[in-house]
Design a protein around this motif. Structure first.
Motif, mmCIF file in Angstrom:
data_model
loop_
_atom_site.group_PDB
_atom_site.id
_atom_site.type_symbol
_atom_site.label_atom_id
_atom_site.label_comp_id
_atom_site.label_asym_id
_atom_site.label_seq_id
_atom_site.Cartn_x
_atom_site.Cartn_y
_atom_site.Cartn_z
ATOM 1 N N PRO A 52 1.140 -1.265 -0.402
ATOM 2 C CA PRO A 52 -0.192 -0.147 0.051
ATOM 3 C C PRO A 52 0.904 1.284 0.273
ATOM 4 C CG PRO A 52 -0.930 -2.213 1.425
ATOM 5 C CD PRO A 52 0.108 -2.264 1.209
ATOM 6 N N ALA A 53 0.234 1.681 -0.765
ATOM 7 C CA ALA A 53 1.191 3.688 -0.995
ATOM 8 C C ALA A 53 -0.156 4.294 -1.263
ATOM 9 C CB ALA A 53 1.951 3.625 -1.983
ATOM 10 N N GLY A 54 0.000 6.288 -0.690
ATOM 11 C CA GLY A 54 -0.548 7.157 -0.679
ATOM 12 C C GLY A 54 -0.427 8.061 -0.888
ATOM 13 N N ASN A 55 -0.778 9.430 -1.080
ATOM 14 C CA ASN A 55 -0.371 10.986 -1.693
ATOM 15 C C ASN A 55 -0.922 12.077 -1.344
ATOM 16 O OD1 ASN A 55 -1.145 10.403 -3.987
ATOM 17 N ND2 ASN A 55 0.119 11.595 -4.840
ATOM 18 N N LEU A 56 -0.733 12.818 -1.418
ATOM 19 C CA LEU A 56 -1.815 14.737 -1.316
ATOM 20 C C LEU A 56 -1.266 15.176 -2.023
ATOM 21 C CD1 LEU A 56 -2.099 14.332 2.966
ATOM 22 C CD2 LEU A 56 -3.764 13.794 1.076
ATOM 23 N N PHE A 57 -1.800 15.572 -2.489
ATOM 24 C CA PHE A 57 -0.864 16.502 -3.895
ATOM 25 C C PHE A 57 -2.016 18.243 -3.579
ATOM 26 C CE2 PHE A 57 -4.483 14.421 -6.401
ATOM 27 C CZ PHE A 57 -5.046 14.960 -6.639
ATOM 28 N N PHE A 58 -2.206 19.121 -4.073
ATOM 29 C CA PHE A 58 -1.917 20.612 -4.397
ATOM 30 C C PHE A 58 -2.032 21.162 -5.586
ATOM 31 C CE2 PHE A 58 -1.007 25.440 -5.377
ATOM 32 C CZ PHE A 58 -2.351 25.558 -4.514
ATOM 33 N N ARG A 59 -2.459 20.918 -6.443
ATOM 34 C CA ARG A 59 -2.603 21.202 -8.076
ATOM 35 C C ARG A 59 -2.843 22.741 -8.538
ATOM 36 N NH1 ARG A 59 -5.626 17.047 -10.090
ATOM 37 N NH2 ARG A 59 -4.350 15.999 -10.610
ATOM 38 N N TYR A 60 -2.781 23.380 -9.185
ATOM 39 C CA TYR A 60 -3.093 25.228 -9.878
ATOM 40 C C TYR A 60 -2.607 24.579 -11.698
ATOM 41 C CZ TYR A 60 -2.370 29.755 -11.596
ATOM 42 O OH TYR A 60 -2.140 30.936 -11.573
ATOM 43 N N ASN A 61 -3.869 24.553 -11.907
ATOM 44 C CA ASN A 61 -4.640 24.650 -13.396
ATOM 45 C C ASN A 61 -4.043 26.312 -13.585
ATOM 46 O OD1 ASN A 61 -5.628 21.774 -13.074
ATOM 47 N ND2 ASN A 61 -7.045 22.875 -11.487
ATOM 48 N N ALA A 62 -3.080 26.660 -14.504
ATOM 49 C CA ALA A 62 -2.668 27.579 -14.965
ATOM 50 C C ALA A 62 -3.669 27.973 -16.538
ATOM 51 C CB ALA A 62 -1.761 27.498 -15.096
ATOM 52 N N THR A 63 -4.062 26.964 -16.995
ATOM 53 C CA THR A 63 -5.282 27.203 -18.386
ATOM 54 C C THR A 63 -5.253 25.370 -18.284
ATOM 55 O OG1 THR A 63 -3.305 25.747 -20.009
ATOM 56 C CG2 THR A 63 -3.225 28.929 -19.868
ATOM 57 N N ARG A 64 -6.148 25.345 -19.704
ATOM 58 C CA ARG A 64 -7.109 24.022 -20.055
ATOM 59 C C ARG A 64 -5.909 22.885 -20.073
ATOM 60 N NH1 ARG A 64 -11.462 26.419 -24.344
ATOM 61 N NH2 ARG A 64 -12.927 27.069 -23.318
ATOM 62 N N SER A 65 -4.520 23.884 -20.068
ATOM 63 C CA SER A 65 -4.191 22.706 -20.840
ATOM 64 C C SER A 65 -2.615 22.155 -19.530
ATOM 65 C CB SER A 65 -3.230 22.600 -22.016
ATOM 66 O OG SER A 65 -4.621 22.700 -23.020
ATOM 67 N N PHE A 66 -2.389 22.910 -19.652
ATOM 68 C CA PHE A 66 -1.423 22.935 -18.280
ATOM 69 C C PHE A 66 -1.329 23.145 -16.389
ATOM 70 C CE2 PHE A 66 1.105 24.374 -22.442
ATOM 71 C CZ PHE A 66 1.840 23.140 -22.708
ATOM 72 N N SER A 67 -1.073 22.003 -15.657
ATOM 73 C CA SER A 67 -1.337 22.247 -14.333
ATOM 74 C C SER A 67 0.613 22.467 -14.281
ATOM 75 C CB SER A 67 -2.333 21.295 -14.189
ATOM 76 O OG SER A 67 -3.411 21.481 -14.755
ATOM 77 N N SER A 210 -10.254 14.410 -5.765
ATOM 78 C CA SER A 210 -9.860 15.508 -5.431
ATOM 79 C C SER A 210 -10.699 16.586 -5.583
ATOM 80 C CB SER A 210 -8.646 15.898 -6.778
ATOM 81 O OG SER A 210 -9.493 15.991 -8.608
ATOM 82 N N TYR A 211 -10.676 17.947 -5.157
ATOM 83 C CA TYR A 211 -11.996 19.438 -5.062
ATOM 84 C C TYR A 211 -11.454 20.705 -5.547
ATOM 85 C CZ TYR A 211 -15.028 22.106 -2.619
ATOM 86 O OH TYR A 211 -16.019 22.557 -2.385
ATOM 87 N N THR A 212 -12.019 20.608 -6.478
ATOM 88 C CA THR A 212 -11.095 22.414 -6.818
ATOM 89 C C THR A 212 -12.285 23.010 -6.278
ATOM 90 O OG1 THR A 212 -10.864 20.830 -9.006
ATOM 91 C CG2 THR A 212 -11.157 23.066 -9.647
ATOM 92 N N PHE A 213 -11.226 24.213 -6.065
ATOM 93 C CA PHE A 213 -12.389 25.725 -5.290
ATOM 94 C C PHE A 213 -12.454 26.371 -6.688
ATOM 95 C CE2 PHE A 213 -9.596 23.235 -1.897
ATOM 96 C CZ PHE A 213 -10.469 24.212 -0.750
ATOM 97 N N TYR A 214 -13.531 26.163 -7.660
ATOM 98 C CA TYR A 214 -13.816 27.345 -8.526
ATOM 99 C C TYR A 214 -13.648 28.635 -8.841
ATOM 100 C CZ TYR A 214 -14.387 22.950 -12.128
ATOM 101 O OH TYR A 214 -14.315 21.940 -12.829
ATOM 102 N N ARG A 215 -13.073 28.880 -9.039
ATOM 103 C CA ARG A 215 -13.196 31.411 -8.518
ATOM 104 C C ARG A 215 -13.690 31.871 -9.881
ATOM 105 N NH1 ARG A 215 -8.590 34.270 -6.078
ATOM 106 N NH2 ARG A 215 -7.571 35.200 -7.942
ATOM 107 N N ILE A 216 -14.704 32.284 -10.320
ATOM 108 C CA ILE A 216 -15.428 32.461 -11.638
ATOM 109 C C ILE A 216 -15.533 33.379 -11.419
ATOM 110 C CG2 ILE A 216 -17.544 32.306 -12.854
ATOM 111 C CD1 ILE A 216 -18.103 29.544 -12.453
ATOM 112 N N THR A 217 -14.792 34.527 -12.694
ATOM 113 C CA THR A 217 -14.982 36.090 -12.875
ATOM 114 C C THR A 217 -16.276 36.653 -13.064
ATOM 115 O OG1 THR A 217 -12.997 36.194 -12.750
ATOM 116 C CG2 THR A 217 -13.941 37.581 -13.487
ATOM 117 N N CYS A 218 -17.337 37.175 -13.042
ATOM 118 C CA CYS A 218 -18.249 37.250 -13.422
ATOM 119 C C CYS A 218 -17.818 38.391 -15.000
ATOM 120 C CB CYS A 218 -19.320 37.913 -12.660
ATOM 121 S SG CYS A 218 -20.176 36.494 -11.364
#
Length: 220
Positions: A52-67, A210-218
């Motif tokens: 068994p193995a596990g991990n925790l991660f933090f992801r920054y989605n800069a664009t649609r294609s790159f993180s 994973s859980y994404t914190f959406y910050r949508i600009t109106c």
């Protein structure tokens, strides 16, 4: 007239912060799976040695294609000579169990746009690569080394903001002591030493959530 360099300075922010991206995305998550060793004691990946193995991660989605992603992981690897058909390994009759802790940073490329709007079902395969550090402790050594994660995965947004996925990656190392053999065993009999030309590595296969914190600009 602006110089070519000045034009690139104007265009560069747009590559990472487009209106479609709807500002930044921050994503946190984790994975549960297994580490799989490959080295002197197991020249190829063998599912019988999965631990068994596990991990925790933090992801920054800069664009649609790159993180960009930072992660920490913990697990164990093991292997034994006894199941090998190699006469040398049978004579050596060596086994080991090594605990591994790791921290890494990598860049990801999504093959499909991860669109931040309500109606589409977001999913994409992706590839990643980066650099990290690991702390491991096979008997009789304990060491810290650099490793290079490289792999691929798939993620699917089941219900905003939750996503699930699967990932498989290999941690390439520059040493031969994950199994306690190699240079660390230079004072022992030849039979109990590993092949210094064969670098040890281990792979990580896991299901992710994973859980994404959406910050949508109106729009104004």
């Amino acid at each position: 007239m602006k110089s070519g360099f000045q034009v690139w300075l104007l265009l560069l922010p747009g590559l990472f912060f487009t209106p479609v991206a709807l500002a930044q995305q921050v994503e946190i998550g984790g994975g549960l799976g297994t580490y799989l060793y490959k080295g002197d004691v197991s020249p190829s990946i063998n599912p019988r040695f999965a631990l068994p193995a596990g991990n925790l991660f933090f992801r920054y989605n800069a664009t649609r294609s790159f993180s960009a992603r930072a992660s920490i992981g913990l697990g164990m690897i093991k292997a034994t000579d006894r199941i090998s058909k190699d006469p040398f390994q049978q004579a050596r009759d060596y086994s080991f169990r090594t605990s591994i802790g790791e921290i890494s940073g990598d860049l990801e490329y999504n093959f499909r746009d991860f669109r931040m709007v309500r109606w589409p079902k977001n999913w994409t395969p992706y590839v990643f690569g980066g650099i990290g550090f690991m702390v491991y402790s096979p008997r009789p050594v304990k060491d810290t080394r650099i490793m290079f994660p490289l792999g691929a995965g798939f993620k699917y947004e089941i219900s905003r903001p939750w996503s699930i996925g699967f990932e498989f990656g290999t941690r390439f190392t520059n040493n031969d002591t994950l199994d306690g053999l190699g240079k660390a065993a230079a004072g022992t009999a030849k039979l109990q030493q590993g092949n210094p030309a064969l670098r040890d590595q281990y792979s990580y296969a896991a299901l992710t959530l994973s859980y994404t914190f959406y910050r949508i600009t109106c729009p104004e």
